[in-house]
Design a protein around this motif. Structure first.
Motif, PDB file in Angstrom:
ATOM      1  N   THR A  68      -0.822  45.176  18.835  1.00  0.00           N
ATOM      2  CA  THR A  68      -2.081  45.250  18.103  1.00  0.00           C
ATOM      3  C   THR A  68      -2.057  44.419  16.833  1.00  0.00           C
ATOM      4  OG1 THR A  68      -1.317  47.230  16.966  1.00  0.00           O
ATOM      5  CG2 THR A  68      -2.580  47.544  18.986  1.00  0.00           C
ATOM      6  N   GLU A  69      -0.922  43.813  16.526  1.00  0.00           N
ATOM      7  CA  GLU A  69      -0.813  43.052  15.279  1.00  0.00           C
ATOM      8  C   GLU A  69      -1.478  41.684  15.384  1.00  0.00           C
ATOM      9  OE1 GLU A  69       3.280  42.869  14.323  1.00  0.00           O
ATOM     10  OE2 GLU A  69       3.506  45.028  14.231  1.00  0.00           O
ATOM     11  N   SER A  70      -1.287  40.976  16.489  1.00  0.00           N
ATOM     12  CA  SER A  70      -1.882  39.653  16.626  1.00  0.00           C
ATOM     13  C   SER A  70      -2.310  39.446  18.077  1.00  0.00           C
ATOM     14  CB  SER A  70      -0.881  38.572  16.209  1.00  0.00           C
ATOM     15  OG  SER A  70       0.225  38.591  17.086  1.00  0.00           O
ATOM     16  N   PRO A  71      -3.382  38.690  18.281  1.00  0.00           N
ATOM     17  CA  PRO A  71      -3.820  38.453  19.664  1.00  0.00           C
ATOM     18  C   PRO A  71      -2.819  37.564  20.398  1.00  0.00           C
ATOM     19  CG  PRO A  71      -5.122  37.148  18.135  1.00  0.00           C
ATOM     20  CD  PRO A  71      -4.228  38.040  17.310  1.00  0.00           C
ATOM     21  N   THR A  72      -2.701  37.789  21.699  1.00  0.00           N
ATOM     22  CA  THR A  72      -1.799  36.987  22.526  1.00  0.00           C
ATOM     23  C   THR A  72      -2.585  36.415  23.692  1.00  0.00           C
ATOM     24  OG1 THR A  72      -1.178  38.911  23.835  1.00  0.00           O
ATOM     25  CG2 THR A  72       0.222  38.377  21.948  1.00  0.00           C
ATOM     26  N   ARG A  73      -2.032  35.388  24.280  1.00  0.00           N
ATOM     27  CA  ARG A  73      -2.641  34.793  25.461  1.00  0.00           C
ATOM     28  C   ARG A  73      -2.441  35.733  26.646  1.00  0.00           C
ATOM     29  NH1 ARG A  73      -3.735  29.456  25.294  1.00  0.00           N
ATOM     30  NH2 ARG A  73      -3.387  29.242  27.525  1.00  0.00           N
ATOM     31  N   ARG A  74      -3.361  35.683  27.602  1.00  0.00           N
ATOM     32  CA  ARG A  74      -3.232  36.565  28.764  1.00  0.00           C
ATOM     33  C   ARG A  74      -2.104  36.116  29.673  1.00  0.00           C
ATOM     34  NH1 ARG A  74      -6.076  34.188  33.094  1.00  0.00           N
ATOM     35  NH2 ARG A  74      -7.337  32.444  32.428  1.00  0.00           N
ATOM     36  N   ARG A  75      -1.785  34.809  29.647  1.00  0.00           N
ATOM     37  CA  ARG A  75      -0.635  34.286  30.364  1.00  0.00           C
ATOM     38  C   ARG A  75      -0.222  32.979  29.691  1.00  0.00           C
ATOM     39  NH1 ARG A  75      -3.549  32.732  36.074  1.00  0.00           N
ATOM     40  NH2 ARG A  75      -5.021  31.239  35.221  1.00  0.00           N
ATOM     41  N   PRO A  76       0.980  32.516  29.930  1.00  0.00           N
ATOM     42  CA  PRO A  76       1.445  31.291  29.266  1.00  0.00           C
ATOM     43  C   PRO A  76       0.613  30.063  29.651  1.00  0.00           C
ATOM     44  CG  PRO A  76       3.266  32.435  30.316  1.00  0.00           C
ATOM     45  CD  PRO A  76       2.018  33.131  30.740  1.00  0.00           C
ATOM     46  N   ARG A  77       0.621  29.069  28.796  1.00  0.00           N
ATOM     47  CA  ARG A  77      -0.127  27.835  29.055  1.00  0.00           C
ATOM     48  C   ARG A  77       0.328  27.170  30.346  1.00  0.00           C
ATOM     49  NH1 ARG A  77       0.171  27.762  23.418  1.00  0.00           N
ATOM     50  NH2 ARG A  77      -1.862  27.552  22.438  1.00  0.00           N
TER      51      ARG A  77
END
Length: 113
Positions: A68-77
């Protein structure tokens, strides 16, 4: 040839595990060959075969907690890039099949006069 935008390409792994590439030219010719692998510079690369990884035997017991601290990508690039390439190759295959169907239909249809 691939970056020109007029050529279509497809890649597949053959029964020996080697990558092959096919280019389809605008005039309908197909060019078959091995995909560029660098094995001319590194001959031992010819000994490598590609296989699908085995799936995990069991799922993790506890699901990971969301960050919940920072948004992340749903999957790697890289996964996004591979998915986009798979979709593009599938579109190319469908376009080639449609062209072949249209060509076979027009060859069997009598002229309108």
């Amino acid at each position: 040839m691939k970056t020109d935008g007029v050529f279509l390409d497809d890649q597949y792994i053959d029964a020996t595990g080697k990558a092959h590439q096919i280019f389809y030219t605008p005039n309908g010719a197909t060019i078959h060959g091995y995909a560029e692998s660098g094995d001319d510079l590194f001959p031992t690369l010819r000994d490598i075969t590609f296989t699908n990884p085995e799936p995990d035997p069991e799922p993790p017991k506890h699901p990971p907690q969301p960050n919940t601290e920072s948004p992340t990508r749903r999957r790697p690039r890289l996964a996004d890039t591979h998915a986009r390439r798979r979709q593009e190759r599938e579109r190319n295959r469908n376009a080639l099949e449609q062209q072949a169907d249209n060509a076979s239909r027009s060859a069997h249809d009598p002229p309108p006069y």
